[in-house]
Design a protein around this motif. Structure first.
Motif, mmCIF file in Angstrom:
data_model
loop_
_atom_site.group_PDB
_atom_site.id
_atom_site.type_symbol
_atom_site.label_atom_id
_atom_site.label_comp_id
_atom_site.label_asym_id
_atom_site.label_seq_id
_atom_site.Cartn_x
_atom_site.Cartn_y
_atom_site.Cartn_z
ATOM 1 N N UNK A 3 0.860 -1.340 0.087
ATOM 2 C CA UNK A 3 -0.123 -0.005 -0.091
ATOM 3 C C UNK A 3 0.742 1.291 0.106
ATOM 4 N N UNK A 4 2.035 1.175 0.982
ATOM 5 C CA UNK A 4 2.865 2.513 0.846
ATOM 6 C C UNK A 4 3.542 2.470 -0.416
ATOM 7 N N UNK A 5 4.045 1.693 -1.017
ATOM 8 C CA UNK A 5 4.787 1.589 -2.285
ATOM 9 C C UNK A 5 3.519 2.069 -3.555
ATOM 10 N N UNK A 6 2.322 1.632 -3.179
ATOM 11 C CA UNK A 6 1.519 2.225 -4.337
ATOM 12 C C UNK A 6 1.162 3.730 -4.041
ATOM 13 N N UNK A 10 2.078 6.531 -7.315
ATOM 14 C CA UNK A 10 0.747 7.407 -7.599
ATOM 15 C C UNK A 10 1.725 8.880 -7.120
ATOM 16 N N UNK A 11 2.249 9.188 -6.227
ATOM 17 C CA UNK A 11 2.634 10.447 -5.944
ATOM 18 C C UNK A 11 3.632 10.937 -6.816
ATOM 19 N N UNK A 12 4.367 9.857 -7.249
ATOM 20 C CA UNK A 12 5.476 10.495 -8.346
ATOM 21 C C UNK A 12 5.017 10.541 -9.670
ATOM 22 N N UNK A 13 3.914 9.732 -9.894
ATOM 23 C CA UNK A 13 3.225 10.151 -11.420
ATOM 24 C C UNK A 13 2.468 11.355 -11.488
#
Length: 229
Positions: A3-6, A10-13
């Protein structure tokens, strides 16, 4: 992906998109535009099926409800609701016991003219028959809109084996969007009911061997009393 990686991905995108647009997302005009869009609550595309004159709209509501395995009786006024409830229970060979909420519209009805044993309050799961008064109806699907609260406890929507619901004809809209607009108009921001349930027909499931079973997750019977006048 965790979940953290997701969330990081998303924030990076989103960050990449903002940089390509030359914005940060904190600009006042952009935030104002988002706030205005949320406040306006514009409806989406509304099907034409429910946009009918009153008589045809009510007929469509009844037809769609019955097509979803509900039963419907139309009465001329609220004073006829107790007799209609008693008639439904008698014809279905059900006990003459009924639990309802503290809705003033129902408390004022002539229950003493019937042989029904009426109790008030939320259901604890032991009630065979429950009665609610719906906030509204949706003609295009034969759906009932039920708001939570002491007037019409949500437990009555799901725990009794048989659910009787009265709905005023004037509250039957053509489409779901119109009902949602009425909820927002009636209650407004910060005062919305805890729960809004849309109910179409009795509970059902075909999860096991594609066999339709009524009452799988809630009432096995839904009887609608359409109150005209």
């Amino acid at each position: 992906m965790s979940a953290a990686g997701g969330g990081d991905a998303r924030g990076a995108v989103l960050g990449t998109i903002r940089r390509s647009l030359g914005v940060t997302g904190r600009e006042a005009p952009r935030r104002d535009a988002v706030a205005a869009r949320i406040a306006a609550a514009r409806p989406g595309v509304v099907p034409a099926r429910g946009q009918l004159p009153e008589a045809e709209r009510l007929a469509l509501f009844c037809a769609k409800a019955e097509a979803s395995a509900a039963t419907v009786e139309r009465v001329a006024g609220a004073a006829e609701v107790p007799a209609a409830v008693a008639r439904f229970l008698r014809d279905a060979n059900l006990p003459a016991r009924l639990r309802m909420g503290a809705d003033p519209r129902m408390e004022a009805l002539p229950w003493a003219d019937t042989a029904l044993d009426v109790s008030t309050g939320p259901s604890d799961g032991s009630d065979v028959n429950g009665l609610s008064w719906a906030f509204g109806g949706v003609a295009e699907t034969g759906t009932l809109a039920l708001l939570s609260g002491p007037d019409n406890p949500t437990t009555l929507n799901f725990l009794p084996d048989n659910h009787v619901v009265a709905v005023s004809a004037r509250d039957v809209a053509g489409d779901m969007e119109s009902v949602l607009a009425r909820v927002r108009e009636r209650y407004g921001a910060g005062r919305m009911p805890r729960t809004l349930n849309f109910v179409t027909g009795p509970s059902r499931s075909a999860d096991i061997e594609q066999t339709l079973i009524l009452g799988a997750h809630g009432p096995r019977r839904l009887h609608i009393i359409l109150v005209e006048g």
